[in-house]
Structure formats: C-alpha cells, structure tokens
Design an enzyme around this catalytic site. Structure first.
Site, PDB file in Angstrom:
ATOM      1  N   ASP A   2      42.343 -21.462 -69.440  1.00  0.00           N
ATOM      2  CA  ASP A   2      41.210 -22.157 -68.820  1.00  0.00           C
ATOM      3  C   ASP A   2      40.129 -22.478 -69.858  1.00  0.00           C
ATOM      4  OD1 ASP A   2      39.700 -23.236 -66.759  1.00  0.00           O
ATOM      5  OD2 ASP A   2      39.842 -21.456 -65.482  1.00  0.00           O
TER       6      ASP A   2
ATOM      7  N   ASP B 238      40.405 -28.599 -59.337  1.00  0.00           N
ATOM      8  CA  ASP B 238      40.054 -27.490 -58.449  1.00  0.00           C
ATOM      9  C   ASP B 238      39.953 -27.968 -57.007  1.00  0.00           C
ATOM     10  OD1 ASP B 238      40.049 -25.453 -60.231  1.00  0.00           O
ATOM     11  OD2 ASP B 238      37.887 -25.420 -60.560  1.00  0.00           O
TER      12      ASP B 238
HETATM   13  C1  DGJ Z   1      38.638 -22.700 -62.944  1.00  0.00           C
HETATM   14  C2  DGJ Z   1      40.053 -22.995 -62.589  1.00  0.00           C
HETATM   15  O1  DGJ Z   1      40.240 -24.360 -62.412  1.00  0.00           O
HETATM   16  C3  DGJ Z   1      40.434 -22.219 -61.340  1.00  0.00           C
HETATM   17  O2  DGJ Z   1      41.734 -22.554 -60.948  1.00  0.00           O
HETATM   18  C4  DGJ Z   1      40.306 -20.757 -61.636  1.00  0.00           C
HETATM   19  O3  DGJ Z   1      41.245 -20.394 -62.612  1.00  0.00           O
HETATM   20  C5  DGJ Z   1      38.900 -20.446 -62.088  1.00  0.00           C
HETATM   21  N1  DGJ Z   1      38.489 -21.283 -63.179  1.00  0.00           N
HETATM   22  C6  DGJ Z   1      38.789 -19.006 -62.505  1.00  0.00           C
HETATM   23  O4  DGJ Z   1      37.561 -18.704 -63.005  1.00  0.00           O
END
Ligand code: DGJ
Length: 683
Positions: free
Chosen positions: A421, A491
């Site tokens: 991430d 997301d």
């Molecule tokens: C952002 C990501 O896009 C989510 O899927 C998740 O992993 C969160 N970060 C976790 O902090």
C-alpha cells in the site's frame, strides 16, 4: 566571403526552448557555463537494432522475449556548439501498432548542465480531419480513472500529477482522437507513460490548428544536474495508434502490457481467489479472528487465499501509529505471523499480508530512532497525511532498511501474497542525505528508489504474488505493473460505482491487473444496496476476490458464492487473457434508454467469450429493453450462450450475435446479466 556565409547558420525550428519554436519544448536545460538555455539539436546519425535493447535496466520498461519481435531505431542528435547529445530510442513491436520511445540526454559538453525538464515524447499532429478530442482518466480517491473527454481548441490542456506518485487525480495516459472519442471507429492516438511519479500530459493547439502533444516527468517537481559526461535517461513511453476506435488501442496495449511489461511467475498464471480482512475487520484483526472469521468459512466456500490487511503490526489499532514497526503485535498475534499462517495453511488456504513499506508514522519506534529518515526540508514542519510521513527513498540506507524489513516479514512465515500500500503523496520532498544542489532531484530520486526496492524484493521473492495499492487505485500505472502484476483498483467497492471505475480503467489497463472484490451490501463507502449476483459479476470482470465478513452469510448467499467461485474457475482465463470489447458505456446515458454498461472478453482463438451487462440506472424501470450487439467473435462459428448457472439460453451464429445481438431485459435497479459464450465444437 559571400554575404550568406557571413550570416550565422540558420536551421528549421527544433523542439528546444528559445530558438524559434514557441510551443511547449521537448526539453529545457541550462548550460551552467554561460547560463544559456538554447540547445537546438541536429541530426547526427542513427542505428537500427533487432529486438529492444534495455536502455536502462534500473527503470521499468517494455521488453522482448525474442529479438524478432521488435526493431529498434536509435537516432542521435547533438548540439554542435557544445557537443551535448541526445539519443532517441524508438522500438516498433512488429505485432502491434505500438511504438515505445525513450529519450537520453548525454552531457558531452565540457561544463555542467541543469536539466529543467524532459518529455518522454513530443508528437506534432497536423490539422485534424474533424476536430481533436483529448480523453483521459481522472478522478479522486474512491472514483479513480473516470473517462473524461474534451474537445481541444486553440490553447492548451494538460493533465498532471505534482504529487510524487501517478495519483488518483490523473493517470499517466491520454488519448487524442481525430473527431470524438469512439470505441469502434476513427483515428486515435494513445500516450501511456511508464512512470510511477508525478507526470505531465500536455496538448497545445496552435493558431494554425496544429497539435503538439507532450508527455513526461512533471517539470514542476523535476530538476537534474548533469556534470560533464553524465547522462539522464527519461522514462519510457508507449505510443499507440488505432484507425478502428479506442477499443483497438485498449486491446493492443493490454496484450503488450500483459505479456511484455508485467513480469515474473504470475504473469501468465491464474491468480488465487482471496478474501481480504479490511472491510471485514478493519484494524480489529487477530490470529483467532483471521482463522475463525475468515479462514474457516473461506475454506468451506472454496476461496483460496486469506489476506491479513492493515492492523497486524506494532501498536497499530488505528491509522495514527506504527508504520515502520513491521513486527506482529504480540497481543493480536501471540504466535507471530508464522502461527496464523500455519493455521490458515492447515485449512488448505494460502496466506497473504498487507504492508505499507514506503511510509513511517511519527508515532513509531522507527521514527524515534531515525527522525531524519522521512522526506523533509530542514526545520520546516513536516506535513502529515493520514497521520504519516513518506520515507526518504532517495537514501540508500533507508532503501536497505525497507528491503530488509519486507524480506524479514516475508521470510518470517509462509506468505504467498503481499498487498503493498501507499496511502499518501509527497510533500516537503527534500532529503537530509543530499546537498543543496541536489534537492531539486529528490522527487525523481524517490521514484528511482521505489523501483530499486521493488526490483530487489520481486527478484528475491519470485513466488510471492505482489499486489500494488495506493489508498485504492492511486498508483495504477505501467511502471508499477512492471514489478507487481495486479493493482487494487479502488477503495470504492460499490458494484455500481465500480462500473465507471472499471470501465475507465479498462481503457488503459488489462483485466488481469484490475483487482475487484465482492463486498457487503449496503456498501461500506456509499451505502448502496446491490444484489450479490451483481456484485459478483462486476468483480468477475477483474482479479476476483471477496472482502466481507463471511460469518454473516446465510445459506443462500453461501450457495451463491460457491456458484460464483465455480463460474470464476470456468471463465477466469478468458477475462485474464482475452480481448476486451466495451459495448455500452456507463458514461453515455441516453434519456430513452436505461443506463446500461456492458463489456465482453473474447479468448484469442475466438472459441470462448464472456458477456457482462449491468443496469446502473437508479430506481428506473426499464421499458425500452435494448439489445447488446456482440463483437470480436468468429462470424462463421455457432455459439452457445449459457447464463451464470450454466443454463443454456441461445444457440446462434457469431454473425447473428454480432449484428442482431442479444436482448437485455432488466426490470430492477442494479440488475445484471451474464453469458458464457462457447463455440459449439468446444463444448
Ligand atoms: C488503503 C487500501 O486501499 C485499503 O484496501 C486498505 O488496505 C487500507 N489502506 C488499510 O489501511
């Protein structure tokens, strides 16, 4: 001496700055010896190679597997007054209407040069036959890569990221259409930059209607010092052309990305179906919860991989701490990652993990030990975003730390997947490691640092499936695909919102890269209610997985998930390796029609295909049922069409499917339709 000979030499305008071409320049540099910025380059020589030499092994680039796949032309230019040189590398892939291009500046002048900007490509187009349209993929968090088209007029239009990452806001990709954007007809030119950092995509229509197009590193966040003898290698760009619509550009780029940009063991492999803990548990993870609430029900359903997302390390109970402290929290994971991984594996599942290796929380042991490791500018305040700072990856010692930290996690347990991430963009991009003269280089040095750590890790762990992520899809670019074969698309997991996101993403990127999960309804992000069937079918258009509390499913939902997983098994190769045809756009509502989105994937041998259609009109009853006319099939073949539970619906020739099409009858908001299409001889 004749009058002519006494005059200074004249030449046609070159794309430098300050010598007569007043448009956006291909490059901008300053000779430090005299402060001048004029560098009109002249042709000197060329060389042709079979195949595609790796101009810079330290940067991501398209590749060849055999030298007869492509031919490369290197054109050498120079500034005869100073000896400064530029190499332009053009590779033509024989099977594609795609050229890759790379520019290299070699400071063979006697003094220092400061490179102030360099475009990876500058292309001049003559007046349009119709008019020019620029289309690009723009948005924000949770609405990435929405397809946007604007007619170009005299003046400029640009897209850019000054964020040190390719960003949610703009993608390093644009299309110029002669006429309007069209899926199935017309002349279109695509620009796709292989760069994970800030970029510029620029269109300038002059007073004569000519169009100058440029794409490269964002000049605002770039500067590079070239001592005499130094070279700078700009990121590679892919330039694609189609005279049969944007769809053909997508199909060609997808094929090349899938097979000659993505690398490694997973390039051509089926990806495991997964369940991710994030939307099921957020930070409230523990060994018992992962095993009991995710792994046991996942094993019963037939899901193959359990992913432990954020919240497992340091004191991480929210997003305010612990990035950098990459050891398992002893209360949540008393037996370490090995303990939870073993219990998951004992159920017949694979185990995966989340990390955000490029970041550091101020509330972390790492920060307390190394306050100079984040990017920062002297004593100026450090801007936090999501309560975190960005590590200074221009520093070799910080890069070594990141590589060692990730390697330690990956070797601490039997881990076969890593979600990588990156939840914020760069601010105060300065480095305590470099002197004043090099502070302008830090944005680009950061990107080169990202490439370095990713290269080392994907090489050291070839059997780990890496998925990149950036607060959803904030770093969905060709450079990251060179290291990691799939990306968390957004997301926003609402199936209807995903139609626009996945449709837009598919213009530039193949389905094999596009991670898509079934999540709960009503949706966590926007509260919309959709059927499990529709959520499943939207996610089946990408790299398929789940992200919800599996314990709350009733028996009907469990049965449906088993069916979805069975369907995935039957069709995943067509989606992963097939050609996309976008049939109805969620961006083009017709007031007389339901808002329909439809896409299909066709296997290379045209013997199998899959058709998806969705009604995305909110609460609108559909009286005027459209037909979806298929594409890409063999007109002479006879196909059988099965729905998602394998009931046979039609037997029709390809020619009929591609002229009359199939009816789509939707009478519910968010309804969906699916056909598995199989040529008769194949069944
Ligand atoms: C952002 C990501 O896009 C989510 O899927 C998740 O992993 C969160 N970060 C976790 O902090």
């Amino acid at each position: 001496m004749t009058k002519e000979a006494a005059r200074p030499p004249t030449r046609p305008p070159a794309a430098d700055f300050g010598s007569g071409d007043f448009r956006f320049p291909s490059f901008d540099l300053r000779y430090e010896s005299d402060g001048s910025r004029i560098a009109p380059l002249q042709f000197r020589s060329y060389e042709i190679f079979s195949g595609k030499p790796a101009v810079d092994p330290a940067q991501p680039a398209y590749y060849v597997e055999a030298s007869d796949e492509a031919t490369t032309l290197r054109v050498d230019l120079w500034d005869p007054l100073t000896d400064l040189r530029m190499e332009l590398w053009y590779t033509v892939y024989h099977e594609y209407d795609i050229i890759t291009r790379r520019a290299v500046v070699v400071n063979s002048s006697p003094g220092a040069v400061t490179l102030r900007s360099i475009m990876s490509a500058t292309v001049d187009l003559p007046n349009a036959k119709h008019h020019y349209t620029m289309s690009h993929l723009s948005g924000s968090w949770a609405r990435e890569r929405l397809l946007t088209s604007d007619r170009l007029h005299v003046g400029t239009k640009s897209i850019h990221s000054r964020r040190g990452a390719s960003s949610h806001q703009h993608n390093p990709f644009f299309i110029i259409s002669d006429g309007d954007y069209s899926e199935h007809s017309g002349d279109h030119y695509a620009f796709s930059l292989v760069y994970a950092g800030g970029f510029l995509g620029h269109a300038e229509m002059t007073q004569t209607g000519h169009l100058r197009l440029a794409m490269g590193i964002d000049p605002m966040t770039f500067e590079w010092n070239l001592a005499s003898g130094d070279a700078f290698i700009a990121p590679e760009i892919a330039l694609a052309y189609s005279h049969a619509g944007v769809g053909e550009i997508s199909r060609q780029l997808h094929r090349l990305m899938r097979t000659r940009l993505v690398r490694g063991n997973f390039r051509d492999r089926r990806r495991p179906t997964l369940v991710n803990s994030w939307e099921a548990m957020y930070f409230d993870v523990s060994e018992d919860r992962i095993v009991e609430d995710l792994a046991i029900p996942a094993a019963e359903l037939g899901i193959e991989l359990v992913v432990l997302d954020d919240g497992w390390f340091g004191e991480r109970n929210n997003d305010r701490s612990s990035l950098g402290d990459w050891w398992p929290n002893p209360e949540k994971f008393p037996n370490g990652l090995a303990g939870v991984a073993e219990r998951v594996r004992a159920l017949g599942l694979e185990f995966g993990i989340w990390m955000e290796p490029e970041m550091i929380s101020v509330d972390s042991d790492l920060y307390r030990a190394h306050p100079d490791w984040p990017l920062h500018v002297g004593q100026r305040p450090r801007t936090e975003s999501r309560n975190q700072l960005v590590l200074d990856l221009s520093r070799p010692d910080v890069r070594d730390f990141v590589v060692d930290a990730v390697a330690a996690v990956l070797t601490s347990a039997n881990i076969s997947y890593l979600k990588w991430d990156f939840n914020r963009h760069l601010t105060e991009a300065g480095s305590a490691y470099f002197g004043a003269a090099q502070q302008g280089e830090i944005y680009h040095r950061f990107v080169l640092g990202v490439y370095d750590i990713m290269e080392r890790l994907v090489t050291a762990f070839p059997n780990v499936l890496f998925e990149s992520c950036s607060g959803g899809g904030g770093r969905y670019d060709p450079a990251l695909l060179y290291y990691m074969p799939q990306v968390w698309t957004s997301d926003n997991t609402d199936a209807i919102a995903r139609l626009k996101i996945q449709y837009g993403t598919s213009v530039a990127y193949p389905a094999s890269t596009m991670s898509a999960h079934v999540t709960k309804s009503p949706n966590e992000q926007n509260g919309r209610t959709t059927t499990l069937a529709t959520r499943g079918l939207v996610a089946l258009g990408g790299v398929f997985g789940y992200e919800l509390d599996l314990n709350v499913l009733d028996s009907q939902e469990q049965a449906q998930i088993r069916q979805q997983l069975a369907l995935h098994n039957r069709i995943e190769d067509v989606v992963r390796t097939g050609d996309v045809y976008r049939l109805f756009s969620p961006y083009e509502p017709d007031p007389q029609q339901p808002r329909l989105t439809s896409w299909m994937y066709v296997a290379a041998d045209r013997q199998r295909a899959v058709l998806f259609a969705f009604n995305s009109d909110y609460y609108e009853l559909v009286w005027n049922n459209p037909r979806v006319v298929l594409r890409g099939l063999d007109p002479a073949a006879v196909y059988e069409l099965y729905d998602d539970v394998q009931l046979k619906r039609y037997t029709l020739p390809g020619a009929v499917l591609m002229s009359a099409g199939v009816p789509v009858i939707f009478n519910r908001d968010g309804s969906s339709l699916f056909y598995e299409i199989v040529a008769q001889s194949k069944k």
